[in-house]
Design a protein around this motif. Structure first.
Motif, PDB file in Angstrom:
ATOM      1  N   VAL A 142       0.842  -1.190   0.000  1.00 34.07           N
ATOM      2  CA  VAL A 142       0.000   0.000   0.000  1.00 34.07           C
ATOM      3  C   VAL A 142       0.877   1.241   0.000  1.00 34.07           C
ATOM      4  O   VAL A 142       1.974   1.239   0.558  1.00 34.07           O
ATOM      5  CB  VAL A 142      -0.976   0.014   1.208  1.00 34.07           C
ATOM      6  N   VAL A 143       0.386   2.252  -0.678  1.00 36.87           N
ATOM      7  CA  VAL A 143       0.968   3.595  -0.634  1.00 36.87           C
ATOM      8  C   VAL A 143      -0.190   4.530  -0.352  1.00 36.87           C
ATOM      9  O   VAL A 143      -1.247   4.431  -0.991  1.00 36.87           O
ATOM     10  CB  VAL A 143       1.638   3.985  -1.966  1.00 36.87           C
ATOM     11  N   ALA A 144      -0.011   5.424   0.607  1.00 34.38           N
ATOM     12  CA  ALA A 144      -1.059   6.387   0.954  1.00 34.38           C
ATOM     13  C   ALA A 144      -0.428   7.749   1.146  1.00 34.38           C
ATOM     14  O   ALA A 144       0.708   7.858   1.622  1.00 34.38           O
ATOM     15  CB  ALA A 144      -1.779   5.959   2.238  1.00 34.38           C
ATOM     16  N   GLY A 145      -1.166   8.777   0.763  1.00 37.86           N
ATOM     17  CA  GLY A 145      -0.670  10.133   0.928  1.00 37.86           C
ATOM     18  C   GLY A 145      -1.783  11.077   1.311  1.00 37.86           C
ATOM     19  O   GLY A 145      -2.949  10.830   0.992  1.00 37.86           O
ATOM     20  N   VAL A 146      -1.411  12.149   2.001  1.00 39.50           N
ATOM     21  CA  VAL A 146      -2.372  13.175   2.376  1.00 39.50           C
ATOM     22  C   VAL A 146      -1.759  14.543   2.075  1.00 39.50           C
ATOM     23  O   VAL A 146      -0.601  14.796   2.355  1.00 39.50           O
ATOM     24  CB  VAL A 146      -2.805  13.055   3.855  1.00 39.50           C
ATOM     25  N   GLY A 147      -2.576  15.377   1.437  1.00 41.76           N
ATOM     26  CA  GLY A 147      -2.153  16.724   1.101  1.00 41.76           C
ATOM     27  C   GLY A 147      -3.245  17.435   0.326  1.00 41.76           C
ATOM     28  O   GLY A 147      -4.129  16.790  -0.248  1.00 41.76           O
ATOM     29  N   ASN A 148      -3.196  18.739   0.326  1.00 43.21           N
ATOM     30  CA  ASN A 148      -4.133  19.545  -0.445  1.00 43.21           C
ATOM     31  C   ASN A 148      -5.596  19.211  -0.106  1.00 43.21           C
ATOM     32  O   ASN A 148      -6.476  19.274  -0.959  1.00 43.21           O
ATOM     33  CB  ASN A 148      -3.859  19.378  -1.941  1.00 43.21           C
ATOM     34  N   GLY A 149      -5.832  18.785   1.151  1.00 43.26           N
ATOM     35  CA  GLY A 149      -7.195  18.495   1.600  1.00 43.26           C
ATOM     36  C   GLY A 149      -7.726  17.131   1.218  1.00 43.26           C
ATOM     37  O   GLY A 149      -8.903  16.834   1.423  1.00 43.26           O
ATOM     38  N   ALA A 150      -6.866  16.270   0.664  1.00 47.45           N
ATOM     39  CA  ALA A 150      -7.319  14.946   0.222  1.00 47.45           C
ATOM     40  C   ALA A 150      -6.380  13.867   0.738  1.00 47.45           C
ATOM     41  O   ALA A 150      -5.233  14.125   1.092  1.00 47.45           O
ATOM     42  CB  ALA A 150      -7.381  14.890  -1.301  1.00 47.45           C
TER      43      ALA A 150
END
Length: 160
Positions: A142-150
């Motif tokens: 899995v790869v997950a990211g958070v940024g720019n409100g998403a």
């Protein structure tokens, strides 16, 4: 345009019905661990016929969080490309065109922004990858990211 609307087609492009799942959500709708765990539950339900009988994995967002380690934007692109285009169970078997996957992964990273924070359960080592399981399947990444409100997550599961 809302960022999640722009990200959905990109994650849809990276996902594939044969074991690659993508998810896009609003960052204020839960932690990254909760988003990843929700995706894991979706994948486990869809992939249930292929699971090894009695196999177990993390059973909560907190347990998924223990498997995740921070990574870089460059690694996020490389890992999303790999999870979308290559098969974790059968190395060398391609699921899709790697150039298409790389372009889509780069677009996801750009949409989240260069100040996004990224996580994965995959640890590169000389000659391959190791991982900390996030699902009950024999193989997962899995790869997950958070940024720019998403928040985005891409997950591949498989069993041999």
């Amino acid at each position: 345009m809302e960022i999640t609307a722009a990200l959905r087609p990109m994650l849809g492009s990276l996902a594939k019905p044969d074991g690659v799942f993508g998810r896009v959500g609003r960052a204020d709708a839960g932690t990254v661990e909760e988003h990843v765990y929700g995706l894991v539950l979706e994948a486990q339900e869809a992939w249930a016929p292929y699971a090894v009988a009695g196999a177990q994995g993390p059973t909560s967002p907190a347990e998924v969080g223990e498997a995740l380690k921070k990574t870089t934007e460059e690694q996020a692109v490389a890992l999303m490309t790999c999870l979308s285009a290559e098969d974790l169970v059968y190395p060398g078997r391609m699921r899709r065109d790697p150039e298409h996957a790389r372009r889509a992964a780069e677009r996801v990273v750009r949409l989240l922004g260069w100040d996004a924070v990224w996580w994965t359960n995959i640890e590169p080592f000389d000659g391959g990858h190791a991982w900390n399981p996030v699902s009950r399947h024999t193989f997962d990444g899995v790869v997950a990211g958070v940024g720019n409100g998403a928040v985005v997550a891409l997950l591949q599961v498989g069993d041999d």
